[in-house]
Motif scaffolding. Structure first.
Motif, PDB file in Angstrom:
ATOM      1  N   GLY A 172      -8.800  17.199  -8.966  1.00  0.00           N
ATOM      2  CA  GLY A 172      -8.579  16.111  -7.808  1.00  0.00           C
ATOM      3  C   GLY A 172      -8.474  14.785  -8.347  1.00  0.00           C
ATOM      4  N   SER A 173      -7.607  13.881  -7.414  1.00  0.00           N
ATOM      5  CA  SER A 173      -7.966  12.662  -7.787  1.00  0.00           C
ATOM      6  C   SER A 173      -8.125  11.422  -6.709  1.00  0.00           C
ATOM      7  N   VAL A 174      -9.036  10.500  -7.141  1.00  0.00           N
ATOM      8  CA  VAL A 174      -9.216   9.477  -6.317  1.00  0.00           C
ATOM      9  C   VAL A 174      -8.318   8.220  -6.648  1.00  0.00           C
ATOM     10  N   LEU A 175      -7.821   7.439  -5.526  1.00  0.00           N
ATOM     11  CA  LEU A 175      -6.818   6.418  -5.845  1.00  0.00           C
ATOM     12  C   LEU A 175      -7.441   5.248  -5.127  1.00  0.00           C
ATOM     13  N   MET A 176      -7.578   4.132  -5.689  1.00  0.00           N
ATOM     14  CA  MET A 176      -7.649   2.920  -5.021  1.00  0.00           C
ATOM     15  C   MET A 176      -6.796   1.645  -5.310  1.00  0.00           C
ATOM     16  N   GLU A 177      -6.423   0.752  -4.202  1.00  0.00           N
ATOM     17  CA  GLU A 177      -5.739  -0.503  -4.733  1.00  0.00           C
ATOM     18  C   GLU A 177      -6.586  -1.620  -5.178  1.00  0.00           C
ATOM     19  N   THR A 178      -6.092  -2.146  -5.919  1.00  0.00           N
ATOM     20  CA  THR A 178      -6.780  -3.383  -6.627  1.00  0.00           C
ATOM     21  C   THR A 178      -5.970  -4.554  -6.706  1.00  0.00           C
TER      22      THR A 178
ATOM     23  N   THR B  15       0.749  -1.182   0.037  1.00  0.00           N
ATOM     24  CA  THR B  15       0.030   0.027   0.076  1.00  0.00           C
ATOM     25  C   THR B  15       1.037   1.407   0.049  1.00  0.00           C
ATOM     26  N   GLU B  16       2.132   0.966   0.248  1.00  0.00           N
ATOM     27  CA  GLU B  16       3.047   2.262   0.223  1.00  0.00           C
ATOM     28  C   GLU B  16       3.059   2.864  -1.179  1.00  0.00           C
ATOM     29  N   PHE B  17       2.672   1.924  -2.315  1.00  0.00           N
ATOM     30  CA  PHE B  17       2.643   2.427  -3.875  1.00  0.00           C
ATOM     31  C   PHE B  17       1.404   3.257  -3.852  1.00  0.00           C
ATOM     32  N   LEU B  18       0.504   2.994  -3.259  1.00  0.00           N
ATOM     33  CA  LEU B  18      -0.836   3.716  -3.381  1.00  0.00           C
ATOM     34  C   LEU B  18      -0.427   5.494  -2.838  1.00  0.00           C
ATOM     35  N   VAL B  19       0.381   5.190  -1.775  1.00  0.00           N
ATOM     36  CA  VAL B  19       0.815   6.716  -1.315  1.00  0.00           C
ATOM     37  C   VAL B  19       1.834   7.309  -2.469  1.00  0.00           C
ATOM     38  N   GLU B  20       2.608   6.676  -2.892  1.00  0.00           N
ATOM     39  CA  GLU B  20       3.562   7.038  -4.058  1.00  0.00           C
ATOM     40  C   GLU B  20       2.768   7.509  -5.188  1.00  0.00           C
ATOM     41  N   GLN B  21       1.643   6.808  -5.515  1.00  0.00           N
ATOM     42  CA  GLN B  21       0.973   7.241  -6.823  1.00  0.00           C
ATOM     43  C   GLN B  21       0.164   8.455  -6.423  1.00  0.00           C
ATOM     44  N   ALA B  22      -0.487   8.419  -5.325  1.00  0.00           N
ATOM     45  CA  ALA B  22      -0.869  10.060  -4.988  1.00  0.00           C
ATOM     46  C   ALA B  22      -0.169  11.243  -4.768  1.00  0.00           C
ATOM     47  N   LEU B  23       1.226  10.736  -4.347  1.00  0.00           N
ATOM     48  CA  LEU B  23       2.046  12.091  -4.154  1.00  0.00           C
ATOM     49  C   LEU B  23       2.320  12.473  -5.612  1.00  0.00           C
ATOM     50  N   GLU B  24       2.377  11.691  -6.580  1.00  0.00           N
ATOM     51  CA  GLU B  24       2.535  12.067  -7.964  1.00  0.00           C
ATOM     52  C   GLU B  24       1.533  13.278  -8.284  1.00  0.00           C
ATOM     53  N   ARG B  25       0.448  13.107  -7.912  1.00  0.00           N
ATOM     54  CA  ARG B  25      -0.655  13.951  -8.366  1.00  0.00           C
ATOM     55  C   ARG B  25      -0.810  15.212  -7.311  1.00  0.00           C
ATOM     56  N   ALA B  26      -0.145  15.400  -6.291  1.00  0.00           N
ATOM     57  CA  ALA B  26      -0.372  16.246  -5.125  1.00  0.00           C
ATOM     58  C   ALA B  26       0.391  17.412  -5.095  1.00  0.00           C
ATOM     59  N   ALA B  27       0.877  17.956  -6.292  1.00  0.00           N
ATOM     60  CA  ALA B  27       1.490  19.181  -6.171  1.00  0.00           C
ATOM     61  C   ALA B  27       0.830  20.554  -5.393  1.00  0.00           C
ATOM     62  N   ARG B  28      -0.485  20.438  -5.900  1.00  0.00           N
ATOM     63  CA  ARG B  28      -1.271  21.722  -5.117  1.00  0.00           C
ATOM     64  C   ARG B  28      -2.460  21.365  -4.185  1.00  0.00           C
ATOM     65  N   THR B  29      -2.122  20.187  -3.484  1.00  0.00           N
ATOM     66  CA  THR B  29      -3.361  19.613  -2.790  1.00  0.00           C
ATOM     67  C   THR B  29      -3.358  20.317  -1.382  1.00  0.00           C
ATOM     68  N   GLY B  30      -4.355  20.651  -0.985  1.00  0.00           N
ATOM     69  CA  GLY B  30      -4.738  21.285   0.129  1.00  0.00           C
ATOM     70  C   GLY B  30      -5.737  20.558   1.180  1.00  0.00           C
ATOM     71  N   VAL B  31      -6.436  19.403   0.498  1.00  0.00           N
ATOM     72  CA  VAL B  31      -7.322  18.660   1.456  1.00  0.00           C
ATOM     73  C   VAL B  31      -7.087  17.119   0.905  1.00  0.00           C
ATOM     74  N   VAL B  32      -6.866  16.432   1.979  1.00  0.00           N
ATOM     75  CA  VAL B  32      -6.230  15.048   1.749  1.00  0.00           C
ATOM     76  C   VAL B  32      -7.356  14.142   2.576  1.00  0.00           C
ATOM     77  N   VAL B  33      -8.103  13.226   1.928  1.00  0.00           N
ATOM     78  CA  VAL B  33      -9.106  12.169   2.693  1.00  0.00           C
ATOM     79  C   VAL B  33      -8.413  10.806   2.550  1.00  0.00           C
ATOM     80  N   ASP B  34      -8.395   9.887   3.714  1.00  0.00           N
ATOM     81  CA  ASP B  34      -8.098   8.783   3.804  1.00  0.00           C
ATOM     82  C   ASP B  34      -9.275   8.124   4.097  1.00  0.00           C
TER      83      ASP B  34
END
Length: 267
Positions: free
Chosen positions: A224-230, A87-106
């Motif tokens: 904004g992006s939604v990311l899910m592991e599968t 699941t660390e890969f999920l975080v890595e993928q999110a960080l690639e999309r997060a240059a101007r992110t102010g709100v994060v939901v887990d």
């Protein structure tokens, strides 16, 4: 000639005894687990209790009370889903999309490991974590408190403050995706000691993923992006579920971690 006395063998060390007990219990990485238990336990009695619980089949993370996730020590309470390294890969993928992110939901946050890792990497963000399991929410609350995160209990988006609609930059949802009839094939540690709600994804494993895909566009900010592991097998269906709701999609794959992450971006 003077007689030579045999040197008596040295008594086994406490580490040797712990390794032997764990190996007898079937722990494949007995040496590593012994080291972790002995460095975590505050007293010999506590170490003995930890060994007994591990030998009884409890996940190591539940025994020592924490899991390492992207260099962070994440508290993991008994009965809470243990964060996986993939699941660390999920975080890595999110960080690639997060240059101007102010709100994060887990979402489906479990211990809150994903949210904690994102906040640690991004710096100051408005972080919200949510789960249907009250034990998980209590655990996540402790793990994200240091970064000012808030944890909410409820069923997916119903748990979130309505003020987040249309504002979320990163929506990371580590949804359950094991098909119901494959739960019995999971390792005993997961089957017996992790909540079924964190594992069972329904008939084809994608019931929760579809629900998140349907609601995510209402909560994402533009771009904004939604990311899910599968899983590899489920990935094409997961991508189609996101596209069905107007999201631009991509599939990330880590061969090293055997991880697959689908991303949907709100245009």
């Amino acid at each position: 000639m003077p007689s030579v006395s045999a040197v008596p063998p040295s008594p086994p060390s406490s580490r040797d005894l712990v390794v032997a007990a764990l190996r007898t219990a079937g722990c494949v990485f007995a040496e590593d687990e012994a080291e972790l238990i002995l460095t975590t336990a505050r007293t010999p009695a506590e170490a003995a209790e930890m060994v007994e619980r591990r030998a009884a089949g409890l996940p190591l993370e539940h025994v020592v009370g924490w899991a390492e996730f992207r260099g962070l020590r994440i508290a993991v309470a008994p009965g809470v889903f243990v964060p996986r390294r993939r699941t660390e890969f999920l975080v890595e993928q999110a960080l690639e999309r997060a240059a101007r992110t102010g709100v994060v939901v887990d979402l489906c946050c479990g211990s809150g490991a994903v949210g904690a890792a994102l906040a640690a990497a991004l710096g100051p963000v408005e972080l919200h974590a949510a789960d249907i399991d009250p034990t998980a929410v209590r655990c996540a609350r402790g793990n994200i408190a240091a970064v000012g995160g808030q944890a909410h209990q409820g069923d997916l988006f119903e748990a979130l403050p309505p003020t987040l609609r249309g504002r979320v930059g990163i929506l990371a949802a580590n949804v359950p995706y094991v098909p119901s009839d494959e739960i019995g094939l999971l390792p005993q540690e997961a089957r017996d000691h992790e909540p079924l709600v964190a594992l069972d994804g329904g008939t084809d494993g994608l019931d929760v993923l579809r629900r998140v895909a349907a609601e995510a566009p209402r909560w994402l900010a533009p771009g904004g992006s939604v990311l899910m592991e599968t899983s590899r097998r489920q990935a094409p269906t997961a991508v189609a579920a996101l596209e069905r709701h107007g999201l631009e999609t991509r599939l990330g794959v880590s061969q090293e971690l055997y991880a697959h992450v689908v991303t949907g971006v709100r245009p």
